[in-house]
Design a protein around this motif. Structure first.
Motif, PDB file in Angstrom:
ATOM      1  N   UNK A 133       0.838  -1.213   0.000  1.00 57.88           N
ATOM      2  CA  UNK A 133       0.000   0.000   0.000  1.00 57.88           C
ATOM      3  C   UNK A 133       0.861   1.247   0.000  1.00 57.88           C
ATOM      4  N   UNK A 134       2.057   1.154   0.596  1.00 50.44           N
ATOM      5  CA  UNK A 134       2.944   2.309   0.600  1.00 50.44           C
ATOM      6  C   UNK A 134       3.456   2.570  -0.815  1.00 50.44           C
ATOM      7  N   UNK A 137       0.748   4.347  -2.494  1.00 49.34           N
ATOM      8  CA  UNK A 137       0.701   5.738  -2.053  1.00 49.34           C
ATOM      9  C   UNK A 137       1.763   6.568  -2.768  1.00 49.34           C
ATOM     10  N   UNK A 231      -3.452  -4.129  -4.464  1.00 52.15           N
ATOM     11  CA  UNK A 231      -3.811  -2.782  -4.014  1.00 52.15           C
ATOM     12  C   UNK A 231      -2.981  -1.691  -4.656  1.00 52.15           C
TER      13      UNK A 231
ATOM     14  N   UNK B 205      -2.351  -6.045   3.179  1.00 48.58           N
ATOM     15  CA  UNK B 205      -3.674  -5.428   3.223  1.00 48.58           C
ATOM     16  C   UNK B 205      -4.702  -6.195   2.410  1.00 48.58           C
ATOM     17  N   UNK B 243      -2.488  -0.797   7.281  1.00 50.25           N
ATOM     18  CA  UNK B 243      -2.282  -0.897   5.836  1.00 50.25           C
ATOM     19  C   UNK B 243      -3.596  -0.711   5.079  1.00 50.25           C
ATOM     20  N   UNK B 246      -4.528   2.932   5.054  1.00 48.94           N
ATOM     21  CA  UNK B 246      -3.804   3.725   4.060  1.00 48.94           C
ATOM     22  C   UNK B 246      -4.469   3.570   2.700  1.00 48.94           C
ATOM     23  N   UNK B 247      -4.806   2.325   2.368  1.00 47.09           N
ATOM     24  CA  UNK B 247      -5.459   2.076   1.095  1.00 47.09           C
ATOM     25  C   UNK B 247      -6.783   2.835   1.006  1.00 47.09           C
ATOM     26  N   UNK B 250      -6.422   6.596   0.721  1.00 44.76           N
ATOM     27  CA  UNK B 250      -5.933   7.000  -0.589  1.00 44.76           C
ATOM     28  C   UNK B 250      -6.985   6.864  -1.673  1.00 44.76           C
ATOM     29  N   UNK B 251      -7.782   5.800  -1.601  1.00 42.41           N
ATOM     30  CA  UNK B 251      -8.679   5.584  -2.728  1.00 42.41           C
ATOM     31  C   UNK B 251     -10.065   6.181  -2.514  1.00 42.41           C
ATOM     32  N   UNK B 259      -4.661  13.318   2.295  1.00 42.81           N
ATOM     33  CA  UNK B 259      -3.288  13.149   1.788  1.00 42.81           C
ATOM     34  C   UNK B 259      -2.284  13.108   2.938  1.00 42.81           C
ATOM     35  N   UNK B 262      -2.604   9.895   4.921  1.00 41.39           N
ATOM     36  CA  UNK B 262      -1.973   8.772   4.213  1.00 41.39           C
ATOM     37  C   UNK B 262      -0.461   8.849   4.345  1.00 41.39           C
ATOM     38  N   UNK B 263       0.090  10.061   4.226  1.00 47.27           N
ATOM     39  CA  UNK B 263       1.542  10.211   4.330  1.00 47.27           C
ATOM     40  C   UNK B 263       2.025   9.828   5.732  1.00 47.27           C
ATOM     41  N   UNK B 266       1.664   6.061   6.272  1.00 46.76           N
ATOM     42  CA  UNK B 266       2.688   5.321   5.524  1.00 46.76           C
ATOM     43  C   UNK B 266       4.019   5.390   6.250  1.00 46.76           C
ATOM     44  N   UNK B 269       3.963   3.064   9.163  1.00 45.20           N
ATOM     45  CA  UNK B 269       4.042   1.676   8.711  1.00 45.20           C
ATOM     46  C   UNK B 269       5.474   1.316   8.311  1.00 45.20           C
TER      47      UNK B 269
END
Lengths: 302, 295
Positions: A133-134, A137, A231, B205, B243, B246-247, B250-251, B259, B262-263, B266, B269
């Motif tokens: 997923x990263x 991103x 993903x 994920x 995880x 984050x997906x 983002x989606x 944003x 998510x950053x 991430x 993680x």
């Protein structure tokens, strides 16, 4: 004293029990693995095949139909856009990653063995540790805007998908290639150098032909990973249900459409079953990749 | 062209491309950390996410990820180590063993999304566990088992033969030799392998979206009754992991700061996965020193 002796079990019997607990326990673990594998195949296949046997969608429509419109009247279940999307991204990713990986592996084993390994090995391991997923991103916030500013358009599409995938499979391919190269007997190189060949001639004429099956194994395993990756691809590919005509056009893969639609369809509907058929395609492709790897390994041994 | 010139050109191409990979990695890590590290603070790490407003955190997701990892390890360690021991110590070369090898190979090459779907069909629906931590842990166990079996087998095979022969000479049973002679020697590499596998579990994920679910109920961290639906340690509640979060952000993130979230997530993680990798090596070394007489 007497009592103590009596309560002690004979050694032979104790051994017997110890022997069998170990044997039975570890066997159960292995049987569990086998059962899991077969039940995965059975359940996915039974769901995936019911699209064709119960719902009457023909196999040729599913595999070669270009329109995916499960809500339409009449509904169309052509999965060709997704199948081509998956194959194109996988091949392009392998095409980008393989030369890079080969260079990295050669760098580690032939050019600067020792030192090169010290620099590259941790880098490769870290790359493989970054979660998918990263990668998605990063693709979404770096690659997609980059493609948009260079080529215009939306930026999402096959090009973004295969760039992300190629970085993701880089560690897999590199580590297998490096293993193969370092397992090569030393005499081979030395005799080539003794004949007066340069390093590149040795690599190109002697080393690469010798380890070619192993190098291909690495590429196939990388492709297997790229084909099943869900993903990261889904985030950058755009997810339009059309057969792609350009690299910058929004497209879909089997995994991306399963990810997006599985939660929104009801179990047992034709739409849902068609998604399971796509999962079955993924499963079949896994077997194809495993068979390819096995064939290559056999060639490697001879 | 002279062979020497070709050699020089080829060498420089190889060096440039190899260094490109290192630069790529540094760029990726730098990007993730620079973009994300500013987001990380105590509030971000502990508070619940906000759907529409800004300023949400990743507290429950972080907790879910760690809890799920623990549950998965509880399932995988006995099964994976057992399977690996079988392959290293009991399996005799032959048809059956090569068949088991094939099964392990196939199982480890199944895409994680297929395993997720299988979990959805069998564990979530047929077993009736629903979208829950337990379903997620089971799916992750399937995902993780083949890897575990392989590393365990390698760890046991790497034990010097003399150790086993000494045990046999003492008249010990095979299981006794495995548990009290081979296991301690193999333990450092077993632990290293397990922690490395944990890093993979942590970032996974696709297999979790259909098993552990994509939402988290509001958690009450004062409620430690494992059957209560709001309790964090209830294994039967749905759980969105870091995880998956984050997906999702983002989606389909609709918050104004999706944003940034998510950053930040991430970066957390990746930092955790890095920590797993480093600690795997360190713990492996420490255990090795404890178990053996070496310094």
């Amino acid at each position: 004293m007497n009592n103590k002796l009596k309560s002690r079990r004979p050694l032979r019997e104790k051994h017997y029990w110890e022997e069998w607990t170990g044997r039975i326990y570890t066997s159960i673990c292995v049987v569990f693995l086998i059962v899991v594998m077969f039940s995965i195949v059975y359940f996915v296949a039974s769901k995936g095949l019911s699209t064709f046997f119960q719902d009457g969608v023909s196999l040729s429509e599913f595999l070669s139909g270009k329109t995916w419109n499960p809500a339409g009247e009449p509904a169309a279940y052509g999965a060709l856009p997704f199948i081509t999307g998956s194959f194109i991204t996988t091949f392009l990713a392998a095409l980008i990653a393989s030369p890079l990986s080969l260079c990295a592996a050669l760098f580690m084993t032939e050019i600067v063995p020792g030192k090169g390994k010290k620099i590259l090995q941790p880098a490769i391991e870290l790359l493989s540790g970054i979660p998918s997923v990263v990668y998605g991103f990063i693709g979404l916030s770096v690659i997609v805007p980059l493609l948009r500013s260079i080529f215009g358009g939306a930026g999402v599409g096959i090009a973004a998908g295969c760039l992300v995938l190629s970085v993701m499979i880089l560690p897999t391919v590199t580590s297998i290639m490096a293993d193969a190269l370092s397992a090569l007997p030393k005499g081979l190189r030395e005799s080539s150098y003794a004949l007066g060949a340069t390093r590149w001639q040795t690599i190109y004429r002697v080393i690469i032909p010798t380890v070619l099956p192993a190098l291909l194994t690495g590429i196939v395993l990388g492709m297997a990973r790229a084909f099943g990756e869900a993903l990261a691809v889904q985030m950058v590919i755009g997810n339009a249900p059309h057969v792609p005509t350009s690299l910058l056009e929004s497209a879909s893969t089997l995994t991306s459409v399963i990810t997006l639609s599985m939660g929104n369809t009801t179990m047992g509907s034709v739409h849902n079953n068609a998604l399971w058929s796509m999962a079955l395609v993924l499963l079949v492709m896994t077997f194809v990749f495993v068979i390819l790897v096995r064939l290559l390994e056999r060639r490697n041994r001879v | 062209m002279k062979a020497k010139t070709v050699d020089k050109i080829a060498t420089s191409v190889i060096v440039v491309l190899a260094l490109f990979i290192v630069v790529l990695l540094l760029g990726l890590l730098g990007f993730i950390l620079i973009r994300g590290i500013g987001q990380i603070n105590w509030h971000f790490l502990t508070s619940a996410p906000q759907l529409l407003k800004g300023g949400g955190g990743i507290g429950p997701q972080l907790f879910n990820s760690i809890f799920l990892l623990v549950l998965t390890l509880i399932i995988t360690i006995p099964l994976g180590w057992g399977g690996g021991i079988y392959m290293a110590e009991y399996a005799k070369p032959g048809r059956i063993t090569s068949f088991i090898r094939l099964v392990v190979e196939v199982l480890s090459s199944f895409p994680s999304i297929v395993i997720g779907l299988f979990g959805l069909l069998l564990i979530v629906n047929t077993f009736g566990l629903g979208f829950s931590l337990l379903s997620g842990a089971m799916a992750l166990a399937i995902f993780n088992l083949p890897l575990m079996v392989r590393t365990t087998e390698q760890a046991f095979r790497a034990v010097p033969k003399e150790q086993k022969e000494a045990g046999l000479a003492l008249g010990l049973s095979k299981w006794k030799i495995i548990t009290s002679i081979l296991l301690p020697v193999a333990l450092p590499s077993l632990i290293t392998g397990t922690i490395l596998a944990s890093g993979r579990i942590f970032g996974e994920a696709a297999a979790l979206m259909f098993t552990a679910g994509m939402s988290s109920p509001p958690l009450d961290f004062t409620d430690w009754n494992p059957t209560s639906p709001r309790s964090p340690i209830n294994p039967l509640r749905p759980a969105e992991t870091l995880a998956v979060h984050i997906w999702k952000v983002n989606s389909e993130g609709i918050g104004p700061d999706s944003k940034e979230i998510a950053a930040g997530a991430s970066a957390v993680l990746v930092l955790l996965v890095l920590a797993f990798n480093l600690s795997a090596r360190w713990i492996g070394r420490v255990v090795y020193r404890r178990m053996t007489a070496s310094k």
